[in-house]
Write a protein that holds these residues in place. Structure first.
Motif, PDB file in Angstrom:
ATOM      1  N   LEU A 250       0.786  -1.220  -0.159  1.00 53.04           N
ATOM      2  CA  LEU A 250      -0.186  -0.134  -0.140  1.00 53.04           C
ATOM      3  C   LEU A 250       0.870   1.232   0.147  1.00 53.04           C
ATOM      4  CD1 LEU A 250      -2.713  -0.957   2.539  1.00 53.04           C
ATOM      5  CD2 LEU A 250      -2.970  -1.021   0.208  1.00 53.04           C
ATOM      6  N   THR A 251       0.853   2.131  -0.951  1.00 53.97           N
ATOM      7  CA  THR A 251       1.832   3.092  -1.286  1.00 53.97           C
ATOM      8  C   THR A 251       1.411   4.413  -0.447  1.00 53.97           C
ATOM      9  OG1 THR A 251       0.719   3.727  -3.441  1.00 53.97           O
ATOM     10  CG2 THR A 251       2.380   2.007  -3.299  1.00 53.97           C
ATOM     11  N   SER A 252       0.371   4.505  -0.039  1.00 52.19           N
ATOM     12  CA  SER A 252      -0.087   5.844   0.629  1.00 52.19           C
ATOM     13  C   SER A 252      -0.915   5.777   1.865  1.00 52.19           C
ATOM     14  CB  SER A 252      -0.934   6.587  -0.580  1.00 52.19           C
ATOM     15  OG  SER A 252      -2.087   6.344  -0.784  1.00 52.19           O
TER      16      SER A 252
ATOM     17  N   ARG B 251     -13.330   0.832   4.473  1.00 54.31           N
ATOM     18  CA  ARG B 251     -14.277  -0.359   3.873  1.00 54.31           C
ATOM     19  C   ARG B 251     -14.296  -1.476   4.817  1.00 54.31           C
ATOM     20  NH1 ARG B 251     -12.789  -5.010   0.732  1.00 54.31           N
ATOM     21  NH2 ARG B 251     -10.581  -4.405   0.543  1.00 54.31           N
TER      22      ARG B 251
ATOM     23  N   ALA C  74      -8.853   4.130   3.131  1.00 52.95           N
ATOM     24  CA  ALA C  74      -9.612   3.822   2.118  1.00 52.95           C
ATOM     25  C   ALA C  74      -9.968   2.179   2.772  1.00 52.95           C
ATOM     26  CB  ALA C  74      -9.259   3.733   0.970  1.00 52.95           C
ATOM     27  N   TYR C  75      -8.834   1.467   2.880  1.00 56.72           N
ATOM     28  CA  TYR C  75      -9.170   0.051   3.381  1.00 56.72           C
ATOM     29  C   TYR C  75      -9.570   0.176   4.834  1.00 56.72           C
ATOM     30  CZ  TYR C  75      -6.792  -2.572  -0.235  1.00 56.72           C
ATOM     31  OH  TYR C  75      -6.451  -3.131  -1.288  1.00 56.72           O
TER      32      TYR C  75
ATOM     33  N   GLN D 196      -4.716   5.146   0.673  1.00 56.65           N
ATOM     34  CA  GLN D 196      -5.113   3.840   0.518  1.00 56.65           C
ATOM     35  C   GLN D 196      -5.316   3.095   1.833  1.00 56.65           C
ATOM     36  OE1 GLN D 196      -1.539   2.545  -1.961  1.00 56.65           O
ATOM     37  NE2 GLN D 196      -3.196   1.963  -3.463  1.00 56.65           N
TER      38      GLN D 196
END
Length: 239
Positions: A171-173, A183, A179-180, A176
């Motif tokens: 995961l680069t940021s 979710r 967001a996970y 992200q």
């Protein structure tokens, strides 16, 4: 330093400033109290003052119920997803005796973590399961109260999981990761909403302090009872 540690340090500095302004008669006892706080911070890492604060919170029935409902979310989602647990600890004094900060909570079996370490990281399937587990407490709070106040440590644990994904799929940021996390929160909410009877069973058994195996057996029985219920009759349609 943690946020709690910074807060305590600020109070200590403020107390020293006030004691200097009060004069020698009041400064001496106040300085003594500050000295005790400093010793407690150094010798015990703030655990005793943290225990006192947690005990004051736990004295509130509403706050205690909130913690129980939070942990019931973790318990139910762990059971639904087959995540092994070691037990649970609820209450500041019990948590303090076990070396756990705050109010305790559901304890994970550490065997899967050791497997991930040996394999160089967890799979995406395990990330999904444990991601839902870590956000289940926040999901329960949000559904019951409309807001979440006790998910900081859970989010930290989930962030560690996300950081443990193998380098081939990083995961680069931070965006992200957020967001996970969001979710997983939504999916945990959906799981809890789909099993209201089992969630109520989890809450009741945590309130009673039932042993973990009794909690899991009661959850299994509740879920089986629901599976055996006949489906509700569909509404008739006219031709």
């Amino acid at each position: 330093m943690s946020e709690a540690g910074i807060t305590r340090a600020a109070w200590i500095v403020a107390a020293l400033v006030v004691s200097a302004a009060l004069g020698p008669r009041l400064a001496l006892p106040l300085s003594g109290m500050v000295g005790l706080v400093i010793v407690e911070q150094v010798a015990f890492g703030g655990r005793l003052s943290g225990l006192l604060g947690a005990l004051l919170d736990w004295a509130s029935p509403a706050y205690r119920q909130r913690v129980i409902r939070h942990e019931a979310g973790h318990l139910l989602v762990a059971h639904l997803l087959g995540i092994p647990l070691r037990g649970y600890v609820l209450g500041p004094w019990q948590a303090f005796r076990h070396g756990i900060p705050g109010y305790g909570g559901v304890e994970l079996d550490q065997a899967p973590m050791r497997t991930w370490e040996a394999q160089g990281g967890l799979s995406w399937a395990d990330l999904e399961r444990y991601g839902l587990f870590w956000m289940a407490g926040a999901a329960a709070e949000s559904l019951q109260y409309g807001q979440v106040v006790g998910d900081e440590e859970d989010r930290q644990q989930l962030a560690k999981l996300l950081a443990g994904i193998p380098a081939a799929q990083p995961l680069t940021s931070a965006a992200q990761m957020r967001a996970y996390i969001n979710r997983f929160l939504r999916q945990s909410q959906a799981l809890l909403q789909a099993h209201p009877e089992a969630y109520a069973v989890a809450v009741r058994h945590l309130e009673q302090g039932s042993p973990l195996q009794d909690c899991l057996a009661a959850l299994a029985a509740s879920l089986e009872e629901r599976r055996q219920q006949p489906p509700s009759p569909s509404s008739e349609t006219s031709c």
